[in-house]
Design a protein around this motif. Structure first.
Motif, PDB file in Angstrom:
ATOM      1  N   GLU A  23      -3.289  -3.155  -3.490  1.00  0.00           N
ATOM      2  CA  GLU A  23      -3.716  -1.785  -3.821  1.00  0.00           C
ATOM      3  C   GLU A  23      -2.706  -0.750  -3.341  1.00  0.00           C
ATOM      4  O   GLU A  23      -2.606   0.333  -3.907  1.00  0.00           O
ATOM      5  CB  GLU A  23      -5.079  -1.490  -3.193  1.00  0.00           C
ATOM      6  CG  GLU A  23      -6.219  -2.271  -3.807  1.00  0.00           C
ATOM      7  CD  GLU A  23      -7.552  -1.962  -3.137  1.00  0.00           C
ATOM      8  OE1 GLU A  23      -7.576  -1.279  -2.101  1.00  0.00           O
ATOM      9  OE2 GLU A  23      -8.573  -2.427  -3.669  1.00  0.00           O
ATOM     10  N   PHE A  24      -1.960  -1.064  -2.299  1.00  0.00           N
ATOM     11  CA  PHE A  24      -1.070  -0.084  -1.682  1.00  0.00           C
ATOM     12  C   PHE A  24       0.335  -0.084  -2.281  1.00  0.00           C
ATOM     13  O   PHE A  24       1.059   0.909  -2.167  1.00  0.00           O
ATOM     14  CB  PHE A  24      -0.998  -0.360  -0.171  1.00  0.00           C
ATOM     15  CG  PHE A  24      -0.533   0.818   0.623  1.00  0.00           C
ATOM     16  CD1 PHE A  24      -1.411   1.837   0.955  1.00  0.00           C
ATOM     17  CD2 PHE A  24       0.780   0.909   1.040  1.00  0.00           C
ATOM     18  CE1 PHE A  24      -0.992   2.931   1.688  1.00  0.00           C
ATOM     19  CE2 PHE A  24       1.217   2.005   1.771  1.00  0.00           C
ATOM     20  CZ  PHE A  24       0.328   3.016   2.105  1.00  0.00           C
ATOM     21  N   VAL A  25       0.728  -1.167  -2.923  1.00  0.00           N
ATOM     22  CA  VAL A  25       2.085  -1.286  -3.446  1.00  0.00           C
ATOM     23  C   VAL A  25       2.481  -0.124  -4.365  1.00  0.00           C
ATOM     24  O   VAL A  25       3.577   0.425  -4.211  1.00  0.00           O
ATOM     25  CB  VAL A  25       2.296  -2.658  -4.136  1.00  0.00           C
ATOM     26  CG1 VAL A  25       3.549  -2.671  -4.995  1.00  0.00           C
ATOM     27  CG2 VAL A  25       2.373  -3.754  -3.078  1.00  0.00           C
ATOM     28  N   PRO A  26       1.646   0.320  -5.305  1.00  0.00           N
ATOM     29  CA  PRO A  26       2.068   1.442  -6.153  1.00  0.00           C
ATOM     30  C   PRO A  26       2.403   2.704  -5.353  1.00  0.00           C
ATOM     31  O   PRO A  26       3.350   3.423  -5.688  1.00  0.00           O
ATOM     32  CB  PRO A  26       0.860   1.672  -7.071  1.00  0.00           C
ATOM     33  CG  PRO A  26       0.176   0.342  -7.122  1.00  0.00           C
ATOM     34  CD  PRO A  26       0.359  -0.238  -5.749  1.00  0.00           C
ATOM     35  N   GLU A  27       1.640   2.967  -4.289  1.00  0.00           N
ATOM     36  CA  GLU A  27       1.936   4.128  -3.449  1.00  0.00           C
ATOM     37  C   GLU A  27       3.268   3.942  -2.731  1.00  0.00           C
ATOM     38  O   GLU A  27       4.061   4.872  -2.615  1.00  0.00           O
ATOM     39  CB  GLU A  27       0.819   4.343  -2.420  1.00  0.00           C
ATOM     40  CG  GLU A  27      -0.483   4.851  -3.021  1.00  0.00           C
ATOM     41  CD  GLU A  27      -1.481   5.201  -1.946  1.00  0.00           C
ATOM     42  OE1 GLU A  27      -1.250   6.189  -1.222  1.00  0.00           O
ATOM     43  OE2 GLU A  27      -2.486   4.482  -1.841  1.00  0.00           O
ATOM     44  N   LEU A  28       3.509   2.744  -2.254  1.00  0.00           N
ATOM     45  CA  LEU A  28       4.746   2.448  -1.536  1.00  0.00           C
ATOM     46  C   LEU A  28       5.948   2.518  -2.478  1.00  0.00           C
ATOM     47  O   LEU A  28       7.018   3.000  -2.097  1.00  0.00           O
ATOM     48  CB  LEU A  28       4.640   1.065  -0.893  1.00  0.00           C
ATOM     49  CG  LEU A  28       5.558   0.741   0.269  1.00  0.00           C
ATOM     50  CD1 LEU A  28       5.528   1.815   1.343  1.00  0.00           C
ATOM     51  CD2 LEU A  28       5.185  -0.601   0.856  1.00  0.00           C
ATOM     52  N   GLU A  29       5.764   2.065  -3.702  1.00  0.00           N
ATOM     53  CA  GLU A  29       6.858   2.096  -4.682  1.00  0.00           C
ATOM     54  C   GLU A  29       7.291   3.517  -5.021  1.00  0.00           C
ATOM     55  O   GLU A  29       8.452   3.759  -5.327  1.00  0.00           O
ATOM     56  CB  GLU A  29       6.443   1.369  -5.965  1.00  0.00           C
ATOM     57  CG  GLU A  29       6.390  -0.129  -5.808  1.00  0.00           C
ATOM     58  CD  GLU A  29       5.883  -0.835  -7.044  1.00  0.00           C
ATOM     59  OE1 GLU A  29       6.330  -1.983  -7.272  1.00  0.00           O
ATOM     60  OE2 GLU A  29       5.042  -0.282  -7.778  1.00  0.00           O
ATOM     61  N   SER A  30       6.373   4.467  -4.954  1.00  0.00           N
ATOM     62  CA  SER A  30       6.722   5.850  -5.291  1.00  0.00           C
ATOM     63  C   SER A  30       7.018   6.703  -4.060  1.00  0.00           C
ATOM     64  O   SER A  30       7.311   7.891  -4.188  1.00  0.00           O
ATOM     65  CB  SER A  30       5.601   6.492  -6.113  1.00  0.00           C
ATOM     66  OG  SER A  30       4.415   6.565  -5.342  1.00  0.00           O
ATOM     67  N   ALA A  31       6.967   6.121  -2.874  1.00  0.00           N
ATOM     68  CA  ALA A  31       7.199   6.873  -1.638  1.00  0.00           C
ATOM     69  C   ALA A  31       8.683   7.020  -1.348  1.00  0.00           C
ATOM     70  O   ALA A  31       9.505   6.208  -1.774  1.00  0.00           O
ATOM     71  CB  ALA A  31       6.526   6.162  -0.463  1.00  0.00           C
ATOM     72  N   ASP A  32       9.021   8.076  -0.604  1.00  0.00           N
ATOM     73  CA  ASP A  32      10.377   8.267  -0.118  1.00  0.00           C
ATOM     74  C   ASP A  32      10.358   7.976   1.383  1.00  0.00           C
ATOM     75  O   ASP A  32       9.837   8.762   2.163  1.00  0.00           O
ATOM     76  CB  ASP A  32      10.850   9.694  -0.375  1.00  0.00           C
ATOM     77  CG  ASP A  32      12.271   9.944   0.111  1.00  0.00           C
ATOM     78  OD1 ASP A  32      12.930   8.985   0.585  1.00  0.00           O
ATOM     79  OD2 ASP A  32      12.726  11.098   0.020  1.00  0.00           O
ATOM     80  N   LEU A  33      10.906   6.841   1.768  1.00  0.00           N
ATOM     81  CA  LEU A  33      10.945   6.445   3.174  1.00  0.00           C
ATOM     82  C   LEU A  33      12.320   6.698   3.789  1.00  0.00           C
ATOM     83  O   LEU A  33      12.627   6.169   4.859  1.00  0.00           O
ATOM     84  CB  LEU A  33      10.555   4.973   3.327  1.00  0.00           C
ATOM     85  CG  LEU A  33       9.147   4.585   2.875  1.00  0.00           C
ATOM     86  CD1 LEU A  33       8.906   3.099   3.108  1.00  0.00           C
ATOM     87  CD2 LEU A  33       8.092   5.417   3.598  1.00  0.00           C
ATOM     88  N   SER A  34      13.116   7.530   3.140  1.00  0.00           N
ATOM     89  CA  SER A  34      14.432   7.875   3.679  1.00  0.00           C
ATOM     90  C   SER A  34      14.255   8.470   5.069  1.00  0.00           C
ATOM     91  O   SER A  34      13.379   9.302   5.298  1.00  0.00           O
ATOM     92  CB  SER A  34      15.132   8.900   2.780  1.00  0.00           C
ATOM     93  OG  SER A  34      15.304   8.378   1.488  1.00  0.00           O
ATOM     94  N   GLY A  35      15.074   7.998   5.994  1.00  0.00           N
ATOM     95  CA  GLY A  35      14.993   8.486   7.365  1.00  0.00           C
ATOM     96  C   GLY A  35      13.981   7.742   8.223  1.00  0.00           C
ATOM     97  O   GLY A  35      13.896   7.979   9.424  1.00  0.00           O
ATOM     98  N   LYS A  36      13.224   6.844   7.622  1.00  0.00           N
ATOM     99  CA  LYS A  36      12.243   6.052   8.375  1.00  0.00           C
ATOM    100  C   LYS A  36      12.872   4.726   8.796  1.00  0.00           C
ATOM    101  O   LYS A  36      13.628   4.113   8.051  1.00  0.00           O
ATOM    102  CB  LYS A  36      11.004   5.728   7.531  1.00  0.00           C
ATOM    103  CG  LYS A  36      10.281   6.924   6.969  1.00  0.00           C
ATOM    104  CD  LYS A  36       9.350   7.518   7.969  1.00  0.00           C
ATOM    105  CE  LYS A  36       8.555   8.642   7.298  1.00  0.00           C
ATOM    106  NZ  LYS A  36       8.267   9.706   8.220  1.00  0.00           N
ATOM    107  N   THR A  37      12.531   4.301   9.998  1.00  0.00           N
ATOM    108  CA  THR A  37      12.924   2.988  10.481  1.00  0.00           C
ATOM    109  C   THR A  37      11.704   2.094  10.383  1.00  0.00           C
ATOM    110  O   THR A  37      10.612   2.484  10.801  1.00  0.00           O
ATOM    111  CB  THR A  37      13.418   3.068  11.935  1.00  0.00           C
ATOM    112  OG1 THR A  37      14.528   3.976  11.986  1.00  0.00           O
ATOM    113  CG2 THR A  37      13.859   1.709  12.440  1.00  0.00           C
ATOM    114  N   VAL A  38      11.891   0.905   9.827  1.00  0.00           N
ATOM    115  CA  VAL A  38      10.768  -0.013   9.607  1.00  0.00           C
ATOM    116  C   VAL A  38      11.119  -1.382  10.187  1.00  0.00           C
ATOM    117  O   VAL A  38      12.213  -1.892   9.977  1.00  0.00           O
ATOM    118  CB  VAL A  38      10.461  -0.156   8.095  1.00  0.00           C
ATOM    119  CG1 VAL A  38       9.359  -1.186   7.853  1.00  0.00           C
ATOM    120  CG2 VAL A  38      10.073   1.189   7.498  1.00  0.00           C
TER     121      VAL A  38
END
Length: 178
Positions: A77-92
């Motif tokens: 359910e969360f993948v579509p939100e993650l695919e459209s997110a901008d995680l630039s600058g985030k460390t994962v």
């Protein structure tokens, strides 16, 4: 100090338990208790400076919810939100659970899918771990000889989990800003 969020998907509770162990290993540096991804929004992730994301590997090596036979919906359910997110600058940092004896051809492969998603969204992924000490045939979570995060086998190597978590957490703390 960075605000670090721990988010996980789980269907049997094993990944939740590991997320809690990681939280405990972070000690006072952990900002909040781990959150099941099916109770989170993309805004919850974006509010954090750094993320620790975890998943079991289900079905044919996929994230829970992406396998048609899988009842768990968490990451699916969360993948579509993650695919459209901008995680630039985030460390994962990533952690994944799998069973290297029963599923040797897809060991922790869902962690590889999660890696692809967050990398495509612009995140810097840290916490790669050696594949030494595991016995499996293949994994989509490999980058050369290293896993793209912490690989755990609670079915066959549970006795090594605590030490692997301790070592991994110590290695990622600086990169997470802790």
């Amino acid at each position: 100090m960075a605000k670090v969020g721990i988010f996980f998907g789980s269907d049997t509770g094993k990944t939740r338990k590991v997320a809690k162990q990681i939280h405990e290993a972070l000690g006072s540096d952990a900002v909040a208790a781990p959150v099941n991804i099916n109770k989170a929004s993309i805004d919850d992730l974006l509010a954090c400076d750094a993320l620790i994301l975890g998943t079991p590997t289900l079905g044919t090596g996929q994230l829970p919810g992406l396998d048609a036979d899988c009842q768990a919906e968490s990451w699916g359910e969360f993948v579509p939100e993650l695919e459209s997110a901008d995680l630039s600058g985030k460390t994962v940092a990533l952690f994944g659970l799998g069973d290297q004896q029963s599923y040797p051809d897809d060991f922790v492969s869902a962690m590889g899918e999660l890696y692809d998603l967050v990398s495509a969204a612009g995140a810097e992924v840290v916490g790669f771990c050696s594949s030494a000490g595991y016995e499996f045939n293949d994994s989509a979570a490999l980058d050369g000889d290293d896993f793209v995060g912490l690989a755990l086998d609670q079915d066959n190597q549970a006795d090594q989990t605590a030490e692997r978590i301790k070592s991994w957490v110590a290695s990622i703390k600086p990169a997470l800003g802790l």
